[in-house]
Design an enzyme around this catalytic site. Structure first.
Site, PDB file in Angstrom:
ATOM      1  N   HIS A   1      59.655 -19.574 -66.741  1.00  0.00           N
ATOM      2  CA  HIS A   1      58.406 -20.466 -66.130  1.00  0.00           C
ATOM      3  C   HIS A   1      59.145 -21.550 -66.039  1.00  0.00           C
ATOM      4  O   HIS A   1      60.545 -21.389 -66.438  1.00  0.00           O
ATOM      5  CB  HIS A   1      57.554 -20.866 -68.130  1.00  0.00           C
ATOM      6  CG  HIS A   1      56.518 -21.626 -67.534  1.00  0.00           C
ATOM      7  ND1 HIS A   1      56.888 -22.936 -66.913  1.00  0.00           N
ATOM      8  CD2 HIS A   1      54.993 -21.607 -67.356  1.00  0.00           C
ATOM      9  CE1 HIS A   1      55.477 -24.153 -66.378  1.00  0.00           C
ATOM     10  NE2 HIS A   1      54.486 -22.966 -66.457  1.00  0.00           N
TER      11      HIS A   1
ATOM     12  N   GLU B   1      59.132 -24.505 -65.831  1.00  0.00           N
ATOM     13  CA  GLU B   1      59.099 -25.465 -67.051  1.00  0.00           C
ATOM     14  C   GLU B   1      60.630 -25.142 -68.010  1.00  0.00           C
ATOM     15  O   GLU B   1      61.911 -25.917 -67.842  1.00  0.00           O
ATOM     16  CB  GLU B   1      58.563 -25.876 -67.745  1.00  0.00           C
ATOM     17  CG  GLU B   1      57.461 -27.087 -66.843  1.00  0.00           C
ATOM     18  CD  GLU B   1      55.950 -26.685 -67.803  1.00  0.00           C
ATOM     19  OE1 GLU B   1      55.405 -25.834 -68.587  1.00  0.00           O
ATOM     20  OE2 GLU B   1      54.898 -27.406 -67.088  1.00  0.00           O
TER      21      GLU B   1
ATOM     22  N   GLY C   1      50.247 -29.053 -63.118  1.00  0.00           N
ATOM     23  CA  GLY C   1      49.431 -29.927 -63.246  1.00  0.00           C
ATOM     24  C   GLY C   1      49.590 -31.405 -62.356  1.00  0.00           C
ATOM     25  O   GLY C   1      49.368 -32.348 -62.919  1.00  0.00           O
TER      26      GLY C   1
ATOM     27  N   GLU D   1      53.596 -19.260 -60.006  1.00  0.00           N
ATOM     28  CA  GLU D   1      53.486 -20.538 -60.050  1.00  0.00           C
ATOM     29  C   GLU D   1      53.947 -21.536 -59.822  1.00  0.00           C
ATOM     30  O   GLU D   1      55.330 -21.485 -59.342  1.00  0.00           O
ATOM     31  CB  GLU D   1      53.439 -20.648 -61.520  1.00  0.00           C
ATOM     32  CG  GLU D   1      52.242 -19.739 -62.698  1.00  0.00           C
ATOM     33  CD  GLU D   1      52.537 -20.551 -63.963  1.00  0.00           C
ATOM     34  OE1 GLU D   1      51.409 -20.749 -64.426  1.00  0.00           O
ATOM     35  OE2 GLU D   1      53.092 -20.605 -64.359  1.00  0.00           O
TER      36      GLU D   1
ATOM     37  N   ASN E   1      48.656 -20.493 -71.459  1.00  0.00           N
ATOM     38  CA  ASN E   1      49.814 -21.484 -71.841  1.00  0.00           C
ATOM     39  C   ASN E   1      49.646 -23.068 -72.156  1.00  0.00           C
ATOM     40  O   ASN E   1      49.478 -23.913 -71.400  1.00  0.00           O
ATOM     41  CB  ASN E   1      50.634 -21.348 -70.221  1.00  0.00           C
ATOM     42  CG  ASN E   1      52.285 -22.144 -70.845  1.00  0.00           C
ATOM     43  OD1 ASN E   1      52.038 -22.399 -72.240  1.00  0.00           O
ATOM     44  ND2 ASN E   1      52.280 -21.679 -70.043  1.00  0.00           N
ATOM     45  N   TRP E   2      50.012 -23.246 -73.608  1.00  0.00           N
ATOM     46  CA  TRP E   2      49.073 -24.155 -74.216  1.00  0.00           C
ATOM     47  C   TRP E   2      50.711 -24.560 -74.298  1.00  0.00           C
ATOM     48  O   TRP E   2      50.761 -26.229 -74.832  1.00  0.00           O
ATOM     49  CB  TRP E   2      48.726 -23.526 -76.010  1.00  0.00           C
ATOM     50  CG  TRP E   2      46.999 -24.137 -75.867  1.00  0.00           C
ATOM     51  CD1 TRP E   2      47.088 -23.336 -74.836  1.00  0.00           C
ATOM     52  CD2 TRP E   2      46.578 -23.680 -76.768  1.00  0.00           C
ATOM     53  NE1 TRP E   2      45.223 -24.035 -75.363  1.00  0.00           N
ATOM     54  CE2 TRP E   2      45.238 -23.724 -76.370  1.00  0.00           C
ATOM     55  CE3 TRP E   2      47.214 -23.851 -78.744  1.00  0.00           C
ATOM     56  CZ2 TRP E   2      44.269 -23.525 -77.434  1.00  0.00           C
ATOM     57  CZ3 TRP E   2      46.413 -23.503 -79.054  1.00  0.00           C
ATOM     58  CH2 TRP E   2      44.621 -23.318 -78.975  1.00  0.00           C
ATOM     59  N   LYS E   3      52.088 -24.627 -73.848  1.00  0.00           N
ATOM     60  CA  LYS E   3      52.764 -25.232 -73.420  1.00  0.00           C
ATOM     61  C   LYS E   3      53.344 -25.662 -75.211  1.00  0.00           C
ATOM     62  O   LYS E   3      52.832 -25.165 -75.706  1.00  0.00           O
ATOM     63  CB  LYS E   3      52.553 -26.408 -72.945  1.00  0.00           C
ATOM     64  CG  LYS E   3      52.595 -25.526 -71.485  1.00  0.00           C
ATOM     65  CD  LYS E   3      52.197 -26.225 -69.903  1.00  0.00           C
ATOM     66  CE  LYS E   3      51.901 -25.199 -68.670  1.00  0.00           C
ATOM     67  NZ  LYS E   3      52.541 -26.344 -67.303  1.00  0.00           N
TER      68      LYS E   3
ATOM     69  N   SER F   1      47.245 -25.164 -61.901  1.00  0.00           N
ATOM     70  CA  SER F   1      46.048 -26.167 -61.680  1.00  0.00           C
ATOM     71  C   SER F   1      44.803 -25.371 -61.086  1.00  0.00           C
ATOM     72  O   SER F   1      43.459 -25.690 -60.659  1.00  0.00           O
ATOM     73  CB  SER F   1      46.130 -27.051 -60.447  1.00  0.00           C
ATOM     74  OG  SER F   1      47.401 -28.168 -60.324  1.00  0.00           O
TER      75      SER F   1
ATOM     76  N   GLY G   1      47.626 -24.151 -67.622  1.00  0.00           N
ATOM     77  CA  GLY G   1      47.842 -24.566 -68.421  1.00  0.00           C
ATOM     78  C   GLY G   1      46.615 -25.271 -69.437  1.00  0.00           C
ATOM     79  O   GLY G   1      46.011 -25.429 -69.953  1.00  0.00           O
ATOM     80  N   GLY G   2      46.619 -27.040 -68.440  1.00  0.00           N
ATOM     81  CA  GLY G   2      45.736 -27.941 -69.006  1.00  0.00           C
ATOM     82  C   GLY G   2      44.333 -27.393 -69.136  1.00  0.00           C
ATOM     83  O   GLY G   2      44.170 -27.997 -70.550  1.00  0.00           O
TER      84      GLY G   2
HETATM   85  P1  13P Z   1      48.419 -26.121 -65.050  1.00  0.00           P
HETATM   86  O1  13P Z   1      47.139 -25.215 -65.167  1.00  0.00           O
HETATM   87  O2  13P Z   1      47.927 -27.372 -66.613  1.00  0.00           O
HETATM   88  O3  13P Z   1      48.079 -26.715 -64.038  1.00  0.00           O
HETATM   89  O4  13P Z   1      49.356 -25.662 -65.760  1.00  0.00           O
HETATM   90  C1  13P Z   1      50.419 -23.742 -65.298  1.00  0.00           C
HETATM   91  C2  13P Z   1      50.627 -23.539 -65.259  1.00  0.00           C
HETATM   92  O5  13P Z   1      52.157 -24.226 -65.731  1.00  0.00           O
HETATM   93  C3  13P Z   1      50.666 -22.335 -66.481  1.00  0.00           C
HETATM   94  O6  13P Z   1      51.784 -21.482 -66.936  1.00  0.00           O
END
Ligand code: 13P
Length: 257
Positions: A93, A95, A174, A168, A10-12, A214, A235-236
């Site tokens: 999600h 967010e 993050g 999640e 997920n590149w956000k 994470s 994510g990251g």
């Molecule tokens: P991280 O891997 O950066 O913690 O993000 C997880 C996430 O929200 C994937 O959708």
């Protein structure tokens, strides 16, 4: 049916066309890890260019609107992302639930719209730190999923082809600190029993439950060894081919021994 581990990036809100080379590198590497299903959810603007070039990875979106079309400035429909080449969409999600006030029923409407457009869905769920500290994490996540998952009749065909659930925990996203394997095991077992209750033994067991929060190459092997973990939503660590494919490698290792 035993499904391949599903590793989704997920590149956000990261990525301009300069990132296409990274997507290419991920696609090339994915061709060497065929025992794992690798996918990317870039920003909307990169769906089509990545889809056009990708030979192995699946491409999806991070959200869609629940309506088919109309006066919704700045929004995008499920049919539009499918037209751009998306095969799946991440929904609910945390967010989006937090920053855009998305309720369970709104997420459910999006899921039904996405399925109608022929997309697969990755349904996210997860509790806050306060909910976990109060001891109500499992009850909260089950209620959130009950309110967000689409009606059974919409999930035509093999359920595992249409639906993935992503657990999640908000406090692990993050932060660099993933949930413990005990916490993941408990929650994924609870989600599994809910899926069996909602969709029956065979279909409920066919749905992959992936973990996010994470995930990195260093902790991936331990997380993938947890029962009912069918992959990761990353994510990251999905922003570079090296770290992302390190996670994919960890998912393919149990098959290599
Ligand atoms: P991280 O891997 O950066 O913690 O993000 C997880 C996430 O929200 C994937 O959708």
């Amino acid at each position: 049916m035993t499904r391949r581990p599903y590793i989704v990036g997920n590149w956000k809100m990261h990525g301009t066309r300069a990132m296409l080379s990274e997507a290419r590198a991920i696609d090339r590497a994915a061709q060497r890890h065929m025992k794992v299903e690798v996918a990317l959810a870039p920003p909307y603007t990169l769906i089509h260019p990545i889809h056009r070039e990708a030979e192995q990875i699946g491409v999806g979106a991070q959200d869609c609107h629940h309506a088919e079309g109309g006066a919704h400035t700045g929004d995008i429909s499920a049919a539009m992302i499918a037209d751009a080449g998306a095969k799946f969409v991440i929904l609910g999600h945390s967010e989006r639930r937090t920053a855009h006030g998305e309720t369970d029923s709104r997420v459910q409407a999006k899921a039904e719209s996405a399925l109608a457009a022929g997309l697969r869905i990755i349904m996210c769920c997860g509790e806050s730190a306060e909910t976990r500290e109060s001891g109500n994490a499992v009850a909260f996540v089950k209620a959130q999923l009950r309110g967000s998952l689409p009606a059974f009749e919409q999930l035509l065909g093999e359920l595992g082809d249409r639906l993935t659930v992503a657990y999640e925990p908000i406090w692990a996203i993050g932060t660099g600190t993933a949930a413990t394997t005990d916490d993941i095991a408990e929650m994924h077992a609870a989600i599994r029993s809910l899926l069996v209750e909602l969709y029956g033994e065979e279909q409920g067991n066919d749905v992959r439950i992936i973990y996010g929060g994470s995930v990195k190459p260093e902790n991936a092997t331990a997380i993938f060894a947890v029962p009912n973990v069918g992959g990761a939503l990353v994510g990251g660590a999905s922003l570079t081919a090296d770290t992302f494919m390190g996670i994919a490698l960890a998912a393919s290792e149990p098959f290599d021994v």
